[in-house]
Design a protein around this motif. Structure first.
Motif, mmCIF file in Angstrom:
data_model
loop_
_atom_site.group_PDB
_atom_site.id
_atom_site.type_symbol
_atom_site.label_atom_id
_atom_site.label_comp_id
_atom_site.label_asym_id
_atom_site.label_seq_id
_atom_site.Cartn_x
_atom_site.Cartn_y
_atom_site.Cartn_z
ATOM 1 N N LEU A 130 0.873 -1.131 -0.071
ATOM 2 C CA LEU A 130 -0.115 0.122 0.005
ATOM 3 C C LEU A 130 0.653 1.299 -0.005
ATOM 4 N N ASN A 131 1.989 1.073 -0.338
ATOM 5 C CA ASN A 131 2.751 2.330 -0.431
ATOM 6 C C ASN A 131 2.991 3.026 -1.786
ATOM 7 N N PRO A 132 2.558 4.146 -1.816
ATOM 8 C CA PRO A 132 2.525 4.883 -3.027
ATOM 9 C C PRO A 132 3.633 4.910 -3.957
ATOM 10 N N ASN A 133 4.748 4.739 -3.476
ATOM 11 C CA ASN A 133 6.056 4.949 -4.119
ATOM 12 C C ASN A 133 6.293 3.597 -4.838
ATOM 13 N N GLN A 134 5.554 2.448 -4.629
ATOM 14 C CA GLN A 134 5.513 1.115 -5.295
ATOM 15 C C GLN A 134 4.874 1.064 -6.696
ATOM 16 N N PHE A 135 4.091 2.218 -6.807
ATOM 17 C CA PHE A 135 3.391 2.217 -8.112
ATOM 18 C C PHE A 135 3.757 3.166 -9.181
ATOM 19 N N GLU A 136 3.682 2.905 -10.255
ATOM 20 C CA GLU A 136 4.516 3.531 -11.522
ATOM 21 C C GLU A 136 3.345 4.491 -12.103
ATOM 22 N N TYR A 137 1.993 3.774 -12.405
ATOM 23 C CA TYR A 137 1.108 4.473 -13.238
ATOM 24 C C TYR A 137 -0.063 4.934 -12.338
ATOM 25 N N TRP A 138 -0.434 6.222 -12.427
ATOM 26 C CA TRP A 138 -1.467 6.839 -11.873
ATOM 27 C C TRP A 138 -2.494 7.633 -12.546
ATOM 28 N N GLY A 139 -3.801 7.441 -12.105
ATOM 29 C CA GLY A 139 -4.946 8.269 -12.726
ATOM 30 C C GLY A 139 -4.664 9.879 -12.294
ATOM 31 N N GLN A 140 -5.751 10.606 -12.685
ATOM 32 C CA GLN A 140 -5.626 12.122 -12.449
ATOM 33 C C GLN A 140 -6.234 12.301 -11.015
ATOM 34 N N GLY A 141 -7.103 11.473 -10.533
ATOM 35 C CA GLY A 141 -7.642 11.634 -9.400
ATOM 36 C C GLY A 141 -9.087 11.990 -9.361
ATOM 37 N N ILE A 142 -9.995 11.656 -8.344
ATOM 38 C CA ILE A 142 -11.227 12.090 -8.233
ATOM 39 C C ILE A 142 -11.846 12.505 -6.771
ATOM 40 N N LEU A 143 -12.318 13.395 -6.858
ATOM 41 C CA LEU A 143 -12.880 13.995 -5.371
ATOM 42 C C LEU A 143 -13.869 13.361 -4.707
ATOM 43 N N VAL A 144 -13.705 12.922 -3.582
ATOM 44 C CA VAL A 144 -14.929 12.247 -2.602
ATOM 45 C C VAL A 144 -14.955 13.201 -1.662
ATOM 46 N N THR A 145 -16.199 13.767 -1.218
ATOM 47 C CA THR A 145 -16.496 14.656 -0.224
ATOM 48 C C THR A 145 -17.582 14.141 0.792
ATOM 49 N N VAL A 146 -17.192 13.806 1.938
ATOM 50 C CA VAL A 146 -18.443 13.397 2.922
ATOM 51 C C VAL A 146 -18.631 14.510 4.152
ATOM 52 N N SER A 147 -19.818 14.760 3.946
ATOM 53 C CA SER A 147 -20.320 15.927 4.886
ATOM 54 C C SER A 147 -20.775 15.373 6.077
ATOM 55 N N SER A 148 -20.866 15.959 7.203
ATOM 56 C CA SER A 148 -21.246 15.539 8.659
ATOM 57 C C SER A 148 -22.669 16.136 8.583
#
Length: 127
Positions: A109-127
């Protein structure tokens, strides 16, 4: 070239659910390791869940065990993250990542072990 595209993010209230999807294109190999990571504002990127393409190694961060489920559909080159019982602390940018090698158990689960990445997507959880 491997490309990863996330979808399915959005806003939800505490206790709600979301399902993230990652679509992969390009050739990474016959076996590979891929997973989900997240980064909250002001914090380092952290591993959430990862799975080996053969399905025999699945890892979860302690903070999401019992709430999140990672799965894959190799026929469609898709990776999923089902997120249930969401909490405000789950708010972050979520990234799909992949690598052609399976790292050692302590680094899966170490990010440094992964070469390829997506752009990311936002998840927002409101209380």
């Amino acid at each position: 070239r491997v490309q990863l595209v996330e979808s399915g993010g959005g806003s939800v209230q505490t206790g709600g659910s979301l399902r993230l999807s990652c679509t992969a294109s390009g050739y990474i190999g016959t076996t590979y390791h891929w997973g989900w990571f997240r980064q909250a504002p002001g914090k380092e990127r952290e591993g959430v869940a990862a799975i080996y393409s053969r399905g025999d190694f699945i890892d979860y961060a302690d903070s999401v065990k019992g709430r999140f489920t990672i799965s894959q559909d190799k026929s469609k080159n898709m990776l999923y993250l089902q997120m249930n019982s969401l909490k405000p602390e789950d708010t972050a940018m979520y990234y799909c990542a992949a690598d052609s090698e399976l790292p050692s158990p302590v680094t899966r689960l170490n990010p440094n072990q992964f070469e390829y990445w997506g752009q990311g997507i936002l998840v927002t959880v409101s209380s």
